[in-house]
Design a protein around this motif. Structure first.
Motif, short mmCIF file in Angstrom:
data_model
loop_
_atom_site.label_atom_id
_atom_site.label_comp_id
_atom_site.label_asym_id
_atom_site.label_seq_id
_atom_site.Cartn_x
_atom_site.Cartn_y
_atom_site.Cartn_z
N LEU A 14 6.97 81.44 9.02
CA LEU A 14 7.50 80.72 7.54
C LEU A 14 8.94 80.63 7.57
O LEU A 14 9.65 81.48 7.82
N ASP A 15 9.40 79.56 6.72
CA ASP A 15 10.81 79.13 6.39
C ASP A 15 11.06 79.45 5.31
O ASP A 15 10.36 79.70 4.31
N GLU A 16 12.61 79.27 4.77
CA GLU A 16 13.05 79.56 3.55
C GLU A 16 12.22 78.64 2.36
O GLU A 16 12.40 79.21 1.17
N ILE A 17 12.01 77.39 2.76
CA ILE A 17 11.45 76.65 1.64
C ILE A 17 10.00 76.92 1.51
O ILE A 17 9.64 77.21 0.31
N GLU A 18 9.27 77.25 2.42
CA GLU A 18 8.00 77.89 2.14
C GLU A 18 8.01 79.14 1.31
O GLU A 18 7.04 79.41 0.57
N VAL A 19 9.04 80.13 1.81
CA VAL A 19 9.04 81.46 1.22
C VAL A 19 9.55 81.27 -0.19
O VAL A 19 8.97 81.81 -1.25
N GLY A 20 10.49 80.23 -0.35
CA GLY A 20 11.17 80.17 -1.83
C GLY A 20 10.05 79.61 -2.67
O GLY A 20 10.16 79.89 -3.75
N ASN A 25 2.70 73.19 1.72
CA ASN A 25 1.20 73.32 1.58
C ASN A 25 0.93 74.71 2.45
O ASN A 25 1.17 74.76 3.77
N LEU A 26 0.88 75.75 1.81
CA LEU A 26 0.58 77.08 2.47
C LEU A 26 -0.97 77.47 2.63
O LEU A 26 -1.02 78.43 3.35
N LEU A 27 -1.66 76.43 2.16
CA LEU A 27 -3.05 76.87 2.24
C LEU A 27 -3.68 77.09 3.59
O LEU A 27 -4.63 77.96 3.93
N PRO A 28 -3.51 76.47 4.48
CA PRO A 28 -3.82 76.45 5.92
C PRO A 28 -3.77 77.84 6.54
O PRO A 28 -4.38 78.31 7.51
N TYR A 29 -2.56 78.77 5.96
CA TYR A 29 -2.35 79.94 6.47
C TYR A 29 -3.49 80.83 5.98
O TYR A 29 -3.60 82.15 6.58
N PHE A 30 -4.06 80.56 5.07
CA PHE A 30 -5.13 81.45 4.53
C PHE A 30 -6.56 80.80 4.29
O PHE A 30 -7.47 81.80 4.23
N ASN A 54 -1.99 76.23 -3.51
CA ASN A 54 -2.21 74.77 -3.74
C ASN A 54 -0.86 73.91 -3.37
O ASN A 54 0.28 74.48 -3.52
N PRO A 55 -0.88 72.66 -2.74
CA PRO A 55 0.18 72.27 -2.15
C PRO A 55 1.14 71.95 -3.48
O PRO A 55 0.77 71.60 -4.57
N VAL A 104 0.40 65.12 0.13
CA VAL A 104 0.39 66.34 1.26
C VAL A 104 -0.99 66.91 1.49
O VAL A 104 -1.21 67.89 1.89
N GLU A 105 -1.85 65.69 1.69
CA GLU A 105 -3.24 66.21 2.03
C GLU A 105 -3.24 66.56 3.61
O GLU A 105 -2.38 66.29 4.10
#
Length: 314
Positions: free
Chosen positions: A174-180, A83-88, A73-74, A279-280
């Motif tokens: 992925l960057d460190e904010i996304e992985v964080g 927002n990681l959902l688009p990767y999945f 979820n965002p 973040v839609e």
């Protein structure tokens, strides 16, 4: 005298709440969470089932009331939208199927209002095969990182998924904010099942050191699979590991399909007309100009970068 007795009782209580130094995170909290007197494989498996479902899908809170967003979820990390959902969900051409570029694959089952979560505590749902396989791989992999000593027994099968976690994620960039953000959700899930603050920090630091640096040297996390690249932070903004050894041919940004742009983290002010809230995801038609949007505080922003249309070669 009363104050001395009270202090002694408090000291005993604190001592009892601490994890013994000779027990791993998984072993200790599997027994504690299920109120078990034996360190059993089934309890370890079920603990990881709870943890993974909570940090993936969220919709629960920690004992002190902090919400677990779920990495699917965002949300926010260090003040930035993620927002990681688009990767999945098939929105990004970011899945590695052993080709020269990533492809769009819907890993998760979806409901009209978003992701389809499995039952909160036990087996993943049987509706989406890709989702089932993905979650079943995560339980023993993350269990290994957290020190589950019963993996390999009948009730907790070994990890037999892809050997290199880096290879699985390399087209995501992925960057460190996304992985964080991802790791922070793991920490909140750990907190929700009773991890102490010190053990939450230990878990976060362990995942951060192994998976949130660029060019981490190969490591045998899954012993029977040997040395592998495992860190999933591959963007050029990721901090570089100590004594780095980089995989060859690291790919760049994955691409969105159908001019769809996710408002992830990293935004700058925008003078255009604001559209939407937060973040839609927004659809573009015949343009690659980032669309402005209004955040929840009403500030007009636009994404720093966007992933472009794949089918038409943009």
């Amino acid at each position: 005298m009363f104050s001395q007795v009270l202090a002694l009782l408090l000291a005993v209580t604190v001592a009892q709440a601490q994890r013994p130094s000779n027990m791993t995170l998984c072993d200790y909290y599997a027994m504690k969470y299920w109120n078990a007197t034996e360190n059993l494989a089934i309890n370890q498996y079920n603990l990881l089932n709870v943890l993974v479902n909570r940090f993936a899908f969220g919709r629960v809170t920690t004992p002190d009331g902090e919400p677990i967003t779920g990495f699917l979820n965002p949300g926010q990390f260090r003040g930035e939208f993620v927002n990681l959902l688009p990767y999945f969900n098939g929105g990004l051409a970011s899945t590695n199927q052993n080709g020269p570029t990533g492809v769009a694959v819907q890993i998760l089952g979806l409901l009209p209002d978003g992701i389809y979560p499995p039952p909160q505590h036990f087996d993943p749902n049987g509706i989406n095969l890709n989702q089932n396989i993905h979650l079943q791989h995560v339980y023993p992999y993350f269990g290994t990182v957290l020190g589950c000593t019963k993996i390999g027994e009948t009730d907790y099968p070994n990890y037999n998924g892809p050997a290199s976690v880096y290879d699985v994620h390399k087209y995501m960039n992925l960057d460190e904010i996304e992985v964080g953000y991802f790791i922070n959700q793991i920490g909140l899930a750990c907190k929700s099942v009773g991890f102490t603050e010190a053990d939450v920090a230990l878990s976060n630091n362990t995942f951060d050191a192994k998976f949130n640096v660029r060019c981490h040297p190969p490591e045998a996390i899954i012993k029977h699979q040997g040395l592998q690249y495992n860190s999933i932070c591959s963007n050029e903004k990721c901090k570089v590991a100590d004594n780095p050894i980089c995989p060859q041919n690291q790919p760049g940004e994955p691409q969105y399909l159908n001019y769809t742009v996710s408002m992830g983290h990293g935004s700058s002010e925008c003078t255009g007309n604001c559209t939407g809230i937060g973040v839609e995801m927004y659809n573009f038609t015949n343009t690659t100009t980032p669309m402005c949007y209004a955040n929840k505080k009403g500030k007009c922003l636009k994404p720093v970068s966007m992933k472009r249309h794949l089918a038409e070669g943009k």
